[in-house]
Design a protein around this motif. Structure first.
Motif, PDB file in Angstrom:
ATOM      1  N   SER A  70       0.812  -1.217   0.000  1.00 23.78           N
ATOM      2  CA  SER A  70       0.000   0.000   0.000  1.00 23.78           C
ATOM      3  C   SER A  70       0.847   1.270   0.000  1.00 23.78           C
ATOM      4  O   SER A  70       0.447   2.279  -0.569  1.00 23.78           O
ATOM      5  N   HIS A  71       2.048   1.236   0.615  1.00 33.78           N
ATOM      6  CA  HIS A  71       2.829   2.482   0.641  1.00 33.78           C
ATOM      7  C   HIS A  71       3.436   2.800  -0.731  1.00 33.78           C
ATOM      8  O   HIS A  71       3.719   3.958  -1.025  1.00 33.78           O
ATOM      9  N   PHE A  72       3.602   1.775  -1.602  1.00 38.42           N
ATOM     10  CA  PHE A  72       3.998   2.056  -2.986  1.00 38.42           C
ATOM     11  C   PHE A  72       2.867   2.831  -3.683  1.00 38.42           C
ATOM     12  O   PHE A  72       3.102   3.811  -4.384  1.00 38.42           O
ATOM     13  N   ALA A  73       1.643   2.360  -3.468  1.00 36.23           N
ATOM     14  CA  ALA A  73       0.481   3.011  -4.081  1.00 36.23           C
ATOM     15  C   ALA A  73       0.308   4.426  -3.548  1.00 36.23           C
ATOM     16  O   ALA A  73      -0.046   5.343  -4.290  1.00 36.23           O
ATOM     17  N   SER A  74       0.561   4.616  -2.249  1.00 36.97           N
ATOM     18  CA  SER A  74       0.459   5.954  -1.646  1.00 36.97           C
ATOM     19  C   SER A  74       1.402   6.933  -2.328  1.00 36.97           C
ATOM     20  O   SER A  74       1.031   8.055  -2.664  1.00 36.97           O
TER      21      SER A  74
END
Length: 280
Positions: A70-74
């Protein structure tokens, strides 16, 4: 399919050729490794068609990144997250102020200053080394409009009016040395030419090169709270209304999540996402 012949439609309605390398660069910027990037490129490649919108390509790449971490997507959604600071420009002003605070400035937001002719509400005043900078923020809540030459023309006239009366209004005897215009979109070419000619410092999403807004955010790890893929829109608006603009602020102000009734399990996921994002 020869992807170099694929026309894609930008948010402005402009038609451009699809660039695999541009998509690759934006995915690598998220922090995803080469293997993940190549997997996503392969899947997006298979789904391309004539006239596909940049929004569709973004949504697909975002979903695939989120499925991975999810932090890549963020990080990938940074530009969209800045737009989500709206609809008013005030959270953006607070965001710009926070970036400058972390860069060694002391800032004030929404100050009224008397010029030689009229009074002006200044979005951000930044102090550093006995020098003061007046900063005007031009926020757009959608991707269409860029800042044309009228914006720096108007801001420069306000800056000169305040400067003409500065010695009478300055409380700390700091020298007023510079005026800035900061936008979350881009400047037109004539706006850049005028700003450079009259001495205004212009800061946009990707200008100056390698030191634009996106570069400063990545370099300092100062991501807006709106990048989170786990917080709901209602939760983000609540946090913004409490002046929690930076993701990293939530790590110290986690009691806001308790106030929102977020469960312990979900709270841990949200804080883990933010910690990974800010340290990446």
């Amino acid at each position: 399919m020869n992807i170099s012949n694929i026309d894609i439609i930008k948010s402005s309605g402009e038609k451009v050729k699809f660039s695999l390398e541009k998509l690759r660069a934006s995915l690598k910027r998220s922090g995803a490794d080469e293997h993940v990037v190549n997997q996503i490129l392969d899947k997006v490649h298979d789904e391309l068609y004539q006239g596909i919108s940049t929004k569709e390509i973004y949504n697909r790449a975002f979903a695939l990144l989120k499925k991975n971490k999810s932090h890549f997507a963020s990080k990938y959604k940074l530009k969209k997250a800045i737009y989500e600071l709206g609809p008013t420009g005030f959270p953006f002003e607070r965001f710009v102020s926070a970036i400058l605070d972390y860069s060694g400035y002391k800032t004030e937001v929404g100050t009224i200053l008397q010029g030689k002719c009229v009074s002006h509400e200044i979005d951000v005043i930044a102090h550093k080394n006995s020098e003061a900078t007046l900063i005007e923020c031009k926020f757009h809540s959608d991707q269409g409009p860029n800042c044309n030459v009228k914006i720096p023309l108007y801001i420069n006239s306000r800056y000169l009016d305040v400067k003409a009366n500065w010695t009478k209004t300055s409380k700390d005897k700091a020298s007023l040395t510079e005026g800035w215009v900061v936008t979350n979109t881009r400047f037109t070419q004539d706006a850049l030419e005028y700003g450079n000619c009259c001495g205004l410092y212009l800061l946009s999403w990707d200008y100056p090169k390698n030191n634009g807004l996106k570069d400063r955010i990545d370099r300092l790890g100062l991501y807006p709270i709106t990048v989170s893929t786990l917080l709901t829109q209602r939760e983000k608006q609540f946090l913004l209304s409490r002046s929690v603009v930076l993701s990293r602020e939530l790590i110290n102000d986690k009691f806001y999540l308790d106030h929102l009734g977020v469960s312990e399990t979900r709270k841990k996921k949200i804080l883990d996402e933010i910690s990974q994002l800010c340290s990446s």
